[in-house]
Scaffold this motif. Structure first.
Motif, PDB file in Angstrom:
ATOM      1  N   ARG A 139       0.933  -1.261   0.090  1.00 21.38           N
ATOM      2  CA  ARG A 139       0.010  -0.125  -0.015  1.00 21.38           C
ATOM      3  C   ARG A 139       0.820   1.413  -0.097  1.00 21.38           C
ATOM      4  NH1 ARG A 139      -2.508   3.529  -1.275  1.00 21.38           N
ATOM      5  NH2 ARG A 139      -4.645   4.113  -0.411  1.00 21.38           N
ATOM      6  N   LEU A 140       2.026   1.350   0.795  1.00 24.51           N
ATOM      7  CA  LEU A 140       2.674   2.335   0.747  1.00 24.51           C
ATOM      8  C   LEU A 140       3.607   2.703  -0.494  1.00 24.51           C
ATOM      9  CD1 LEU A 140       4.046   1.683   4.431  1.00 24.51           C
ATOM     10  CD2 LEU A 140       3.013   4.020   3.686  1.00 24.51           C
ATOM     11  N   SER A 141       3.927   1.470  -1.187  1.00 28.51           N
ATOM     12  CA  SER A 141       4.567   1.761  -2.385  1.00 28.51           C
ATOM     13  C   SER A 141       3.750   2.250  -3.425  1.00 28.51           C
ATOM     14  CB  SER A 141       5.185   0.397  -2.949  1.00 28.51           C
ATOM     15  OG  SER A 141       6.312   0.585  -3.674  1.00 28.51           O
TER      16      SER A 141
ATOM     17  N   LEU B 184      -6.042  -1.595   5.741  1.00 28.34           N
ATOM     18  CA  LEU B 184      -5.951  -0.397   4.941  1.00 28.34           C
ATOM     19  C   LEU B 184      -7.007   0.125   4.443  1.00 28.34           C
ATOM     20  CD1 LEU B 184      -2.189  -1.306   3.617  1.00 28.34           C
ATOM     21  CD2 LEU B 184      -2.892  -0.126   5.718  1.00 28.34           C
ATOM     22  N   ILE B 185      -7.133   1.357   4.255  1.00 29.39           N
ATOM     23  CA  ILE B 185      -8.340   1.973   3.677  1.00 29.39           C
ATOM     24  C   ILE B 185      -7.794   1.913   2.085  1.00 29.39           C
ATOM     25  CG2 ILE B 185      -9.284   4.547   2.889  1.00 29.39           C
ATOM     26  CD1 ILE B 185      -8.648   5.191   5.654  1.00 29.39           C
TER      27      ILE B 185
ATOM     28  N   ARG C 190      -0.160   5.433   8.891  1.00 24.67           N
ATOM     29  CA  ARG C 190      -1.264   6.085   9.579  1.00 24.67           C
ATOM     30  C   ARG C 190      -1.000   7.630   9.378  1.00 24.67           C
ATOM     31  NH1 ARG C 190      -1.955   9.164  13.809  1.00 24.67           N
ATOM     32  NH2 ARG C 190       0.363   9.042  14.501  1.00 24.67           N
ATOM     33  N   ARG C 191       0.220   8.187   9.619  1.00 24.80           N
ATOM     34  CA  ARG C 191       0.425   9.587   9.427  1.00 24.80           C
ATOM     35  C   ARG C 191       0.289  10.104   7.874  1.00 24.80           C
ATOM     36  NH1 ARG C 191       5.832  11.257  12.610  1.00 24.80           N
ATOM     37  NH2 ARG C 191       5.479  10.149  14.517  1.00 24.80           N
ATOM     38  N   LEU C 192       0.330   9.179   6.779  1.00 27.13           N
ATOM     39  CA  LEU C 192       0.097   9.552   5.570  1.00 27.13           C
ATOM     40  C   LEU C 192      -1.269   9.406   5.172  1.00 27.13           C
ATOM     41  CD1 LEU C 192       3.076   7.769   3.993  1.00 27.13           C
ATOM     42  CD2 LEU C 192       2.918  10.252   3.990  1.00 27.13           C
ATOM     43  N   GLY C 193      -2.097   9.078   6.327  1.00 27.44           N
ATOM     44  CA  GLY C 193      -3.624   8.842   5.939  1.00 27.44           C
ATOM     45  C   GLY C 193      -4.111   7.659   4.983  1.00 27.44           C
ATOM     46  N   LEU C 194      -3.105   6.765   5.174  1.00 26.75           N
ATOM     47  CA  LEU C 194      -3.548   5.540   4.681  1.00 26.75           C
ATOM     48  C   LEU C 194      -4.446   4.475   5.589  1.00 26.75           C
ATOM     49  CD1 LEU C 194      -0.316   4.872   2.466  1.00 26.75           C
ATOM     50  CD2 LEU C 194      -2.438   6.059   1.930  1.00 26.75           C
ATOM     51  N   MET C 195      -4.429   4.813   7.065  1.00 25.67           N
ATOM     52  CA  MET C 195      -5.151   4.127   7.815  1.00 25.67           C
ATOM     53  C   MET C 195      -5.927   5.161   8.728  1.00 25.67           C
ATOM     54  SD  MET C 195      -2.172   1.320   8.996  1.00 25.67           S
ATOM     55  CE  MET C 195      -3.399   0.642  10.052  1.00 25.67           C
ATOM     56  N   PRO C 196      -6.842   4.486   9.341  1.00 35.11           N
ATOM     57  CA  PRO C 196      -7.651   5.430  10.211  1.00 35.11           C
ATOM     58  C   PRO C 196      -6.814   5.765  11.390  1.00 35.11           C
ATOM     59  CG  PRO C 196      -8.770   3.238   9.813  1.00 35.11           C
ATOM     60  CD  PRO C 196      -7.474   3.244   9.222  1.00 35.11           C
ATOM     61  N   ALA C 197      -7.115   7.396  11.813  1.00 29.47           N
ATOM     62  CA  ALA C 197      -6.095   7.951  12.858  1.00 29.47           C
ATOM     63  C   ALA C 197      -6.330   7.073  14.164  1.00 29.47           C
ATOM     64  CB  ALA C 197      -6.543   9.325  13.069  1.00 29.47           C
ATOM     65  N   ASN C 198      -7.527   6.725  14.245  1.00 32.39           N
ATOM     66  CA  ASN C 198      -7.724   5.916  15.886  1.00 32.39           C
ATOM     67  C   ASN C 198      -7.155   4.512  15.747  1.00 32.39           C
ATOM     68  OD1 ASN C 198      -9.644   4.940  14.067  1.00 32.39           O
ATOM     69  ND2 ASN C 198     -11.130   5.510  15.535  1.00 32.39           N
ATOM     70  N   ALA C 199      -6.627   3.954  14.748  1.00 29.93           N
ATOM     71  CA  ALA C 199      -6.244   2.411  14.514  1.00 29.93           C
ATOM     72  C   ALA C 199      -5.470   2.043  15.564  1.00 29.93           C
ATOM     73  CB  ALA C 199      -5.482   2.012  13.121  1.00 29.93           C
TER      74      ALA C 199
END
Length: 254
Positions: free
Chosen positions: A53-55, A252-253, A235-244
């Protein structure tokens, strides 16, 4: 059940399969973690999902600013469709701050800001431990031409500008990273594009305020849970819920 695709190549962290379309490959991200040229190994549950997901996020970002790369689309949680390229046998390393082997070589304190981003090369050969090589070696052995190297440096610095900005925006310092470059042909015309992956496996990432490591050094140096570190980056990059919650099986979203 459909027959398994033909395996083209297996590395330490990824497997390449024959693609679903001509000129493509399927890149599968494993949960394996290695360090010190695979002398240290472990399976980190969820790591492959996060790196896929990050790549995707970084490659898509590069596409959006006009930096050519091999990414086509994500297929599922662990796989993405990529262009088939002829990989230049070099790891292209960009350093913004002293760390790792550079700090040791030059006796610099880790974290020292370099006068400018430094681009260097290592020869991709696991048996030899990916030794550092100069431009003179690269040209003499025919791995790349002087024009190729000029283009590689230009690509590497554009990637550095992009990644540095994205990470700094979420409180992360991009210390250094490595990329690979591949050749593709449009008829007789050859182009160089960014290949392989961009993830915390291939970057050194430190929290701007605390210096906490959010990359594979967590595994190399036994500094904690690698999946937690990679999850924090996502999480910081907005790829996961902030409260995960801290998890071993990342959700992952899409």
């Amino acid at each position: 059940m459909a027959p398994r695709r033909k395996k083209i190549y297996e590395g330490k962290a990824k497997i390449l399969y024959e693609g679903t379309e001509p000129g493509t490959l399927v890149q599968y991200f494993k949960d394996d973690a290695t360090a010190f040229n695979a002398q240290k190994k472990a399976t980190i549950e969820g790591k492959g999902v996060l790196n896929n997901r990050l790549s995707e996020f970084f490659m898509q970002g590069l596409t959006n600013i006009g930096v050519p790369n091999h990414f086509i689309r994500r297929i599922n949680m662990r796989e993405q469709l990529i262009r088939q390229v002829e990989i230049i046998p070099l790891e292209v390393i960009v350093r913004n701050f002293a760390a790792g082997s550079l700090a040791k070589r030059l006796g610099l304190e880790e974290g020292t800001q370099l006068p400018r981003p430094i681009v260097e090369y290592s020869f991709k050969n696991d048996e030899l431990g990916d030794p550092m090589v100069s431009e003179e070696y690269v040209i003499a052995f025919g791995w790349a031409s002087q024009q190729d190297l000029d283009d590689i440096v230009s690509l590497a610095l554009r990637v550095n500008d992009f990644l540095s900005g994205v990470f700094f925006g979420v409180g992360i310092k991009l210390v250094d990273f490595k990329i690979e470059i591949g050749r593709i042909w449009d008829g007789d015309f050859m182009r160089l594009i960014v290949a392989d992956e961009i993830s915390p496996d291939s970057c050194r990432l430190w929290d701007v305020k605390t210096g906490q490591k959010l990359d594979k050094d967590v595994f190399r140096r036994d500094l904690g849970n690698l999946t937690d570190a990679y999850t924090e980056v996502a999480r910081r990059l907005g790829l996961m819920p902030a409260n995960a919650a801290p998890i071993n099986k990342p959700t992952l979203i899409n």
